[in-house]
Design a protein around this motif. Structure first.
Motif, short mmCIF file in Angstrom:
data_model
loop_
_atom_site.label_atom_id
_atom_site.label_comp_id
_atom_site.label_asym_id
_atom_site.label_seq_id
_atom_site.Cartn_x
_atom_site.Cartn_y
_atom_site.Cartn_z
N ARG A 283 0.78 -1.23 0.00
CA ARG A 283 0.00 0.00 0.00
C ARG A 283 0.82 1.29 0.00
O ARG A 283 0.30 2.34 -0.31
N PHE A 284 2.07 1.20 0.39
CA PHE A 284 2.87 2.42 0.48
C PHE A 284 3.96 2.40 -0.58
O PHE A 284 4.54 1.34 -0.85
N LYS A 285 4.19 3.56 -1.17
CA LYS A 285 5.36 3.68 -2.03
C LYS A 285 6.40 4.41 -1.19
O LYS A 285 6.15 5.51 -0.72
N VAL B 116 -8.23 0.08 -3.43
CA VAL B 116 -7.88 1.20 -2.56
C VAL B 116 -9.10 2.06 -2.27
O VAL B 116 -9.22 2.66 -1.22
N GLU C 69 -10.79 1.69 1.04
CA GLU C 69 -10.15 2.35 2.18
C GLU C 69 -10.32 3.86 2.10
O GLU C 69 -10.53 4.52 3.10
N GLU C 70 -10.23 4.39 0.88
CA GLU C 70 -10.39 5.84 0.72
C GLU C 70 -11.77 6.29 1.19
O GLU C 70 -11.90 7.29 1.89
N TYR D 50 -11.80 6.40 4.82
CA TYR D 50 -10.99 7.51 5.29
C TYR D 50 -11.78 8.81 5.20
O TYR D 50 -11.82 9.62 6.13
N VAL D 51 -12.47 8.94 4.09
CA VAL D 51 -13.27 10.14 3.88
C VAL D 51 -14.39 10.21 4.91
O VAL D 51 -14.74 11.27 5.42
N TRP E 171 -7.02 5.27 11.30
CA TRP E 171 -6.21 4.32 10.56
C TRP E 171 -6.35 2.91 11.12
O TRP E 171 -6.51 1.95 10.38
N MET F 16 -9.65 1.44 10.19
CA MET F 16 -9.64 1.07 8.79
C MET F 16 -8.98 -0.30 8.64
O MET F 16 -9.46 -1.16 7.90
N MET G 231 -6.05 5.13 5.01
CA MET G 231 -4.80 4.65 4.41
C MET G 231 -4.80 4.89 2.91
O MET G 231 -4.59 3.98 2.12
N ALA G 232 -5.07 6.14 2.51
CA ALA G 232 -5.09 6.45 1.09
C ALA G 232 -3.70 6.81 0.63
O ALA G 232 -3.51 7.55 -0.31
N SER G 233 -2.74 6.26 1.32
CA SER G 233 -1.36 6.70 1.21
C SER G 233 -0.80 6.94 -0.19
O SER G 233 -0.32 8.03 -0.45
N PRO G 234 -0.84 5.95 -1.09
CA PRO G 234 -0.13 6.18 -2.35
C PRO G 234 -0.66 7.43 -3.04
O PRO G 234 0.09 8.20 -3.61
N HIS G 235 -1.96 7.63 -2.90
CA HIS G 235 -2.57 8.78 -3.56
C HIS G 235 -2.21 10.07 -2.87
O HIS G 235 -1.80 11.02 -3.49
N GLU H 99 0.30 10.75 -1.06
CA GLU H 99 1.71 11.09 -1.25
C GLU H 99 1.98 11.62 -2.64
O GLU H 99 2.88 12.41 -2.84
N ALA I 197 -7.78 12.04 -1.81
CA ALA I 197 -9.11 11.58 -2.17
C ALA I 197 -10.14 12.53 -1.58
O ALA I 197 -10.56 12.37 -0.46
N ARG J 11 -2.03 20.40 8.45
CA ARG J 11 -2.38 19.02 8.77
C ARG J 11 -1.80 18.07 7.74
O ARG J 11 -1.35 16.99 8.03
N ARG K 60 0.72 15.01 8.37
CA ARG K 60 0.25 13.70 7.92
C ARG K 60 1.29 13.06 7.02
O ARG K 60 1.55 11.87 7.08
N LEU L 52 3.05 9.60 7.41
CA LEU L 52 2.91 8.59 6.37
C LEU L 52 4.27 8.04 5.95
O LEU L 52 4.39 6.89 5.57
N ARG M 188 5.15 5.53 8.54
CA ARG M 188 4.22 4.42 8.73
C ARG M 188 4.68 3.09 8.11
O ARG M 188 4.64 2.07 8.78
#
Lengths: 283, 328
Positions: free
Chosen positions: A104-106, A173, A176-177, A180-181, A186, A189, B1-5, B7, B12, B27, B31, B35, B38
């Protein structure tokens, strides 16, 4: 490779059908033979003098009685189950966290982590067993089932991470988005959204970790030094005498070890094939 | 966890409630920092476990391989560095070249060729089968794959048991051998034939299932086109199947090589394979026997390091293949 037309039987189709029939028989016999021979010997009254007969002439459960009663094989089954369950619980938890990180993370170092996880699966146990044995010995953890479970993390963890990575990545994704919204934290989620969606993958991975620990031989052989701590893989050797082997009980015990593995394995196999071809570990 | 987006700067927002944007800048940056940390927090438990159980022991085994580390050093907790003496002893020993390497490499080559060859054959056969029979054969494959190495090995030991094994009795009743006079486990060639049979029978399912998965991705039109061009089954395999499945073949070949290079359990559980017959050792068994039967941990470590280096070299080839195919 078009489908055969079932309505007309030409000589060519007949030849193909016969060839396929022979192929099916050859494959089934070759691949099922060890499992069949093990089970049929385990219920064969004359196992001790068993000749070339392919079907037991006299059915008996005596070998199972011997194994579970007199020989105390139940203890080994319990030990193995304990070790495997502890391995599964710890490795699933740690692997899920790591899988989320890489799926999930880059981040910088992500590829390096993936490469490391792959390499970890290639390190031979024969190289790790020497230092880990010396370390466990100096820590007084040699005969400990917990110690063994912890060691098994070294093999189950990289595999579990590699496998779960695919399952996590398969969860959209957007799910999860959306959460989150809606203001989900976290942690929330993770547990309420991601966890249930990855659960099937988690089950499949757990089964494989379980089987890894259940089947493991070289560390159990080295670490476990008294009978009451033996796992099934090591306990089997007790049925071998100096120059004789008591094949009835050996095959009965082997059957007890193998049946749960076959059931688990066949149940989750479908989920695993795609991941395995991406380079994991043999079952 | 909308992380890739987040960053990548595409938060979103579509359904976000109004009124948030005011404090958004600050914020957002905090964040961002969270992130960035994380993934490492999530990875930490795994990294710690692998450091303790893989990296540190690997370092220690290399460290030990430069020592004369036996029972005395073990009990006193002392070290006794001898430099490259262990390696010199291994590579200077005729035994390595006449027994261990031929055993190790011979077994690996035989098993890899047979597993990949027969596994591919089984996969091609499965592809052409009607659904029901494909299901039957693949269930048989799954069961063969699932049988643990320990119990599978005992079955083959029983089959070739010199006094009342199936093979012994069958050949005895045919008059080929005199039961009780032949012990296949004593002689190197027959011992390794049994190991090969055991390993190959257990490893074909993985290759067959993987290759079948690859075969099903090759578009049928390619075969149709080849057929129209007049290509026979053999030509279709080499001109259509083989090139399309190159990455799959690379992966199964390299993985099989790695597994077959370090066969231990199947060997150890066979009569004589557990340390009593030095003629049948491979690198794995030799390393183990040196350490745990002879209590020469330094020497055993050096052999284990040699084995590891060989496997690492093969792994590098494997990784290069994976990267080339863009699988990561």
């Amino acid at each position: 490779m078009s489908r055969p037309d079932a309505t007309r039987l030409t000589p060519r189709k007949l030849a193909t059908a016969i060839a396929q029939g022979v192929g099916v028989i050859v494959c089934v016999v070759f691949f099922l033979f060890p499992a069949y021979w093990m089970i049929s010997t385990s219920v064969d009254a004359d196992a001790a003098t068993r000749g070339a007969e392919l079907i037991p002439s006299e059915f008996t459960l005596a070998h199972f009685h011997t194994v579970l009663g007199r020989a105390g094989f139940g203890r080994y089954l319990l030990n193995s189950a304990l070790v495997a369950v502890v391995t599964v619980v710890i490795s699933s938890l740690i692997a899920l966290l790591a899988a989320v990180a890489v799926a999930r993370f880059k981040f910088r170092g992500r590829t390096a982590i993936l490469v490391m996880v792959l390499i970890a699966q290639m390190i031979p146990q024969e190289a790790l067993v020497i230092p880990l044995f010396l370390q466990a010995r100096s820590l007084g953890m040699l005969n400990s089932l917990l110690g063994l479970s912890i060691v098994y993390l070294a093999f189950s963890l990289p595999f579990a991470v590699w496998m779960l990575r695919g399952f996590v990545a398969a969860v959209p994704v957007e799910v999860e988005e959306a959460a989150y919204v809606d203001g989900a934290s976290w942690g929330r989620m993770f547990w309420s959204i991601l966890f249930p969606l990855v659960a099937p993958g988690l089950v499949a991975t757990s089964v494989f970790s379980f089987i890894t620990a259940w089947n493991e031989f070289i560390f159990a052989l080295t670490f476990l030094q008294n009978d009451s701590k033996y796992t099934v893989a090591i306990g089997l050797q007790r049925f071998f005498g100096q120059n004789t082997a008591d094949w009835g009980p050996i095959m009965a015990a082997s059957t007890l070890i193998t049946i749960p593995v076959i059931i688990f394995f066949v149940a989750v196999q479908r989920n695993m094939v795609s991941g395995l071809s991406a380079g994991a570990v043999k079952g | 966890m909308a992380s890739p987006h987040t960053e990548q700067g595409t938060p979103a927002t579509p359904g976000a409630p109004a009124g948030v944007p005011a404090s958004r800048g600050r914020r957002f940056s905090s964040r961002r920092a969270a992130l960035r940390r994380r993934p490492w927090l999530l990875l930490a438990p795994m990294l710690i476990v692998l450091a303790i159980l893989l990296v540190w022991p690997l370092g220690r085994v290399i460290w030990l391989s430069f020592q004369n580390y036996g029972l005395r050093e073990l009990n006193r907790g002392t070290t006794n560095f001898v430099g490259f003496d262990n390696y010199a002893a291994i590579f200077g020993d005729e035994y390595l070249y006449s027994v261990v390497l031929p055993n190790t490499i011979g077994l690996a080559v035989a098993c890899v060729v047979l597993t990949v060859g027969l596994g591919t054959l089984v996969a091609l056969f499965l592809k052409g089968l009607p659904t029901f029979w494909r299901y039957v054969v693949s269930t048989a494959l799954m069961i063969a794959w699932a049988v643990p190495a320990v119990t599978g090995t005992y079955v083959w030991v029983f089959v070739f048991d010199p006094s009342n094994g199936l093979a012994t009795n069958l050949l005895g009743s045919l008059g080929v051998i005199e039961p009780g006079t032949v012990n296949w486990f004593l002689e190197r060639w027959s011992f390794y034939s049994i190991v090969t049979l055991n390993v190959v029978q257990h490893s074909i399912p993985f290759v067959a299932v993987t290759v079948l998965a690859g075969l099903l991705t090759v578009p049928d039109d390619l075969y149709e086109a080849a057929k129209i061009d007049g290509a026979g089954a053999w030509q279709r395999f080499w001109n259509v199947t083989a090139p399309n499945l190159r990455p799959v073949f690379a992966v199964v070949t390299i993985l099989s090589t790695i597994w077959d290079f370090k066969v231990f359990t199947q060997m150890w559980l066979m009569p004589g394979g557990g340390g009593t017959n030095p003629q049948v050792f491979n690198l794995s068994v030799w390393a183990y026997v040196q350490s745990f039967a002879q209590s020469e941990y330094g020497m055993g470590s050096a052999i284990a390091v040699v084995l590891t280096l060989v496997l690492m070299a093969i792994t590098l080839v494997y990784l290069r293949t994976l990267f080339k195919e863009d699988e990561l």
